[in-house]
Design a protein around this motif. Structure first.
Motif, PDB file in Angstrom:
ATOM      1  N   LEU A 296       1.021  -1.200  -0.027  1.00  0.00           N
ATOM      2  CA  LEU A 296       0.023  -0.149  -0.071  1.00  0.00           C
ATOM      3  C   LEU A 296       1.007   1.332   0.075  1.00  0.00           C
ATOM      4  O   LEU A 296       0.548   2.154  -0.684  1.00  0.00           O
ATOM      5  CB  LEU A 296      -0.807   0.008   1.180  1.00  0.00           C
ATOM      6  CG  LEU A 296      -2.099  -0.977   1.266  1.00  0.00           C
ATOM      7  CD1 LEU A 296      -2.789  -0.876   2.542  1.00  0.00           C
ATOM      8  CD2 LEU A 296      -2.931  -0.913   0.051  1.00  0.00           C
ATOM      9  N   SER A 297       2.167   1.115   0.663  1.00  0.00           N
ATOM     10  CA  SER A 297       2.758   2.392   0.849  1.00  0.00           C
ATOM     11  C   SER A 297       3.473   2.540  -0.571  1.00  0.00           C
ATOM     12  O   SER A 297       3.665   3.800  -0.978  1.00  0.00           O
ATOM     13  CB  SER A 297       3.819   2.097   1.933  1.00  0.00           C
ATOM     14  OG  SER A 297       4.926   3.231   1.776  1.00  0.00           O
ATOM     15  N   ASP A 298       3.726   1.493  -1.210  1.00  0.00           N
ATOM     16  CA  ASP A 298       4.312   1.742  -2.728  1.00  0.00           C
ATOM     17  C   ASP A 298       3.337   2.315  -3.571  1.00  0.00           C
ATOM     18  O   ASP A 298       3.557   2.963  -4.652  1.00  0.00           O
ATOM     19  CB  ASP A 298       4.922   0.389  -3.293  1.00  0.00           C
ATOM     20  CG  ASP A 298       6.109  -0.311  -2.472  1.00  0.00           C
ATOM     21  OD1 ASP A 298       6.641   0.664  -1.678  1.00  0.00           O
ATOM     22  OD2 ASP A 298       6.063  -1.239  -2.474  1.00  0.00           O
ATOM     23  N   VAL A 299       1.940   1.863  -3.390  1.00  0.00           N
ATOM     24  CA  VAL A 299       1.166   2.095  -4.322  1.00  0.00           C
ATOM     25  C   VAL A 299       0.827   3.696  -3.978  1.00  0.00           C
ATOM     26  O   VAL A 299       0.556   4.601  -5.064  1.00  0.00           O
ATOM     27  CB  VAL A 299      -0.315   1.439  -4.125  1.00  0.00           C
ATOM     28  CG1 VAL A 299      -1.511   1.788  -5.128  1.00  0.00           C
ATOM     29  CG2 VAL A 299       0.112  -0.031  -4.632  1.00  0.00           C
ATOM     30  N   ILE A 300       0.832   4.106  -2.973  1.00  0.00           N
ATOM     31  CA  ILE A 300       0.451   5.444  -2.658  1.00  0.00           C
ATOM     32  C   ILE A 300       1.536   6.379  -2.929  1.00  0.00           C
ATOM     33  O   ILE A 300       1.220   7.557  -3.515  1.00  0.00           O
ATOM     34  CB  ILE A 300       0.341   5.701  -0.804  1.00  0.00           C
ATOM     35  CG1 ILE A 300      -0.753   4.986  -0.506  1.00  0.00           C
ATOM     36  CG2 ILE A 300       0.538   7.216  -0.563  1.00  0.00           C
ATOM     37  CD1 ILE A 300      -1.054   4.986   1.020  1.00  0.00           C
ATOM     38  N   LEU A 301       2.695   5.800  -3.300  1.00  0.00           N
ATOM     39  CA  LEU A 301       4.088   6.601  -3.638  1.00  0.00           C
ATOM     40  C   LEU A 301       4.038   6.589  -5.253  1.00  0.00           C
ATOM     41  O   LEU A 301       4.180   7.655  -5.928  1.00  0.00           O
ATOM     42  CB  LEU A 301       5.210   5.943  -3.152  1.00  0.00           C
ATOM     43  CG  LEU A 301       6.452   6.704  -3.809  1.00  0.00           C
ATOM     44  CD1 LEU A 301       6.559   8.072  -3.305  1.00  0.00           C
ATOM     45  CD2 LEU A 301       7.710   5.744  -3.570  1.00  0.00           C
ATOM     46  N   LEU A 302       3.491   5.714  -6.013  1.00  0.00           N
ATOM     47  CA  LEU A 302       3.762   5.680  -7.407  1.00  0.00           C
ATOM     48  C   LEU A 302       2.421   5.107  -8.209  1.00  0.00           C
ATOM     49  O   LEU A 302       2.534   5.103  -9.205  1.00  0.00           O
ATOM     50  CB  LEU A 302       4.970   4.437  -7.852  1.00  0.00           C
ATOM     51  CG  LEU A 302       6.174   4.667  -7.427  1.00  0.00           C
ATOM     52  CD1 LEU A 302       7.087   3.390  -7.444  1.00  0.00           C
ATOM     53  CD2 LEU A 302       6.803   5.902  -7.870  1.00  0.00           C
ATOM     54  N   GLY A 303       1.210   5.243  -7.820  1.00  0.00           N
ATOM     55  CA  GLY A 303       0.075   4.902  -8.353  1.00  0.00           C
ATOM     56  C   GLY A 303      -0.481   5.984  -8.953  1.00  0.00           C
ATOM     57  O   GLY A 303      -0.192   7.191  -8.703  1.00  0.00           O
ATOM     58  N   THR A 304      -1.699   5.938  -9.563  1.00  0.00           N
ATOM     59  CA  THR A 304      -2.253   6.723 -10.167  1.00  0.00           C
ATOM     60  C   THR A 304      -3.233   7.431  -9.095  1.00  0.00           C
ATOM     61  O   THR A 304      -3.420   7.054  -7.820  1.00  0.00           O
ATOM     62  CB  THR A 304      -3.346   6.401 -11.429  1.00  0.00           C
ATOM     63  OG1 THR A 304      -4.065   5.047 -10.808  1.00  0.00           O
ATOM     64  CG2 THR A 304      -2.523   5.725 -12.570  1.00  0.00           C
ATOM     65  N   ASP A 305      -4.008   8.456  -9.463  1.00  0.00           N
ATOM     66  CA  ASP A 305      -4.967   9.243  -8.579  1.00  0.00           C
ATOM     67  C   ASP A 305      -5.966   8.229  -8.014  1.00  0.00           C
ATOM     68  O   ASP A 305      -6.120   8.268  -6.738  1.00  0.00           O
ATOM     69  CB  ASP A 305      -5.528  10.245  -9.303  1.00  0.00           C
ATOM     70  CG  ASP A 305      -4.731  11.406  -9.743  1.00  0.00           C
ATOM     71  OD1 ASP A 305      -3.402  11.539  -8.955  1.00  0.00           O
ATOM     72  OD2 ASP A 305      -5.094  12.444 -10.400  1.00  0.00           O
ATOM     73  N   ASP A 306      -6.681   7.283  -8.787  1.00  0.00           N
ATOM     74  CA  ASP A 306      -7.499   6.422  -8.353  1.00  0.00           C
ATOM     75  C   ASP A 306      -6.800   5.388  -7.511  1.00  0.00           C
ATOM     76  O   ASP A 306      -7.478   4.847  -6.599  1.00  0.00           O
ATOM     77  CB  ASP A 306      -8.214   5.568  -9.548  1.00  0.00           C
ATOM     78  CG  ASP A 306      -9.364   4.968  -9.148  1.00  0.00           C
ATOM     79  OD1 ASP A 306     -10.270   5.266  -8.405  1.00  0.00           O
ATOM     80  OD2 ASP A 306      -9.379   3.703  -9.614  1.00  0.00           O
ATOM     81  N   GLN A 307      -5.837   5.008  -7.757  1.00  0.00           N
ATOM     82  CA  GLN A 307      -4.991   3.781  -7.231  1.00  0.00           C
ATOM     83  C   GLN A 307      -4.756   4.672  -5.519  1.00  0.00           C
ATOM     84  O   GLN A 307      -4.824   3.799  -4.800  1.00  0.00           O
ATOM     85  CB  GLN A 307      -3.971   3.505  -7.901  1.00  0.00           C
ATOM     86  CG  GLN A 307      -4.282   2.495  -9.039  1.00  0.00           C
ATOM     87  CD  GLN A 307      -3.007   2.300  -9.920  1.00  0.00           C
ATOM     88  OE1 GLN A 307      -1.898   2.784  -9.609  1.00  0.00           O
ATOM     89  NE2 GLN A 307      -3.168   1.787 -11.245  1.00  0.00           N
ATOM     90  N   VAL A 308      -3.978   5.577  -5.632  1.00  0.00           N
ATOM     91  CA  VAL A 308      -3.612   6.320  -4.541  1.00  0.00           C
ATOM     92  C   VAL A 308      -4.833   6.722  -3.430  1.00  0.00           C
ATOM     93  O   VAL A 308      -4.762   6.326  -2.189  1.00  0.00           O
ATOM     94  CB  VAL A 308      -2.898   7.755  -4.679  1.00  0.00           C
ATOM     95  CG1 VAL A 308      -2.633   8.446  -3.360  1.00  0.00           C
ATOM     96  CG2 VAL A 308      -1.519   7.576  -5.351  1.00  0.00           C
TER      97      VAL A 308
END
Length: 237
Positions: free
Chosen positions: A109-121
């Protein structure tokens, strides 16, 4: 072109040609510099995209590596589980696997918050808030968003909407292997046994050599006695 050249004298012609060569060299140098700058920027962007994709693919495998079993993530820690009424009958509530799954999901989840899209974040942040509040979460929606994004970046065909994919949950890691101390003790024990076997082999070899020496000495003594016996037989006096 002819009007740009001055044929009135050799000096004027040479200076004109040198000017044209200088302008051409400067133009080529500027073009090479621009091309190198664009190429470096493109390589940097490709490297960033590759690193981003690699991280998001790893997060997808962690968050959506299971299709069966319990797909929810329990965010409670061991100290919280010990405070439950069932802790009196079960001294070790929960399992190491559940804790490992929780830690892996938090890192993903920390990696997704860092590098994900707006929807993923947004989905990852909501899941992190639920875990921080101590409530179980499911990662199916975030996994679907990651899957669609990764396939789109890799220019893969979209999954047909008529294809039903089961709900996905976090990857359940396997249990730990043997302890290093036990393996080291086993190796030391094997080394001692091998050393003992080697000692037995040395002792057996020494015995065989001693036996061979004794046999050789006995054969030499018999050879020395044989001529004297023949002489006694020829000379009875």
């Amino acid at each position: 072109m002819r009007s740009a050249l001055d044929f009135s004298s050799w000096q004027a012609l040479v200076s004109t040609l040198l000017g044209l060569v200088l302008v051409s060299v400067v133009a080529v140098g500027v073009r090479l510099l621009v091309m190198q700058t664009v190429q470096q920027r493109r390589e940097r962007e490709n490297r960033q995209i590759n690193e981003r994709l690699k991280t998001l693919i790893a997060a997808y495998k962690t968050l959506g590596g299971s299709f069966t079993g319990v797909l929810a993530v329990d965010p409670r820690h061991l100290r919280e589980l010990r405070q439950l009424p069932t802790a009196a009958t079960d001294p070790t509530p929960g399992s190491d696997r559940a804790r490992r799954v929780r830690d892996a999901v938090e890192a993903a989840l920390s990696d997704v918050i860092l590098l994900g899209t707006d929807d993923q974040v947004r989905l990852a942040a909501n899941a992190a808030q639920e875990m921080a509040a101590g409530r179980p979460i499911e990662t199916a929606a975030l996994v679907t968003s990651l899957r669609d994004f990764i396939r789109d970046v890799l220019e893969l065909d979209p999954i047909p909407p008529t294809l039903a994919i089961p709900k996905q949950g976090p990857l359940r890691s396997l249990g730990g292997g043997a302890k290093p101390g036990a393996a080291a003790a086993s190796a030391r024990g094997g080394g001692k046994d091998g050393g003992g076997g080697g000692g037995d082999g040395v002792n057996g070899g020494a015995g065989a050599i001693a036996g061979g020496l004794g046999t050789g000495a006995g054969g030499a003594a018999a050879a020395r006695d044989a001529p004297s016996q023949d002489d006694d037989a020829r000379d009875p006096h």
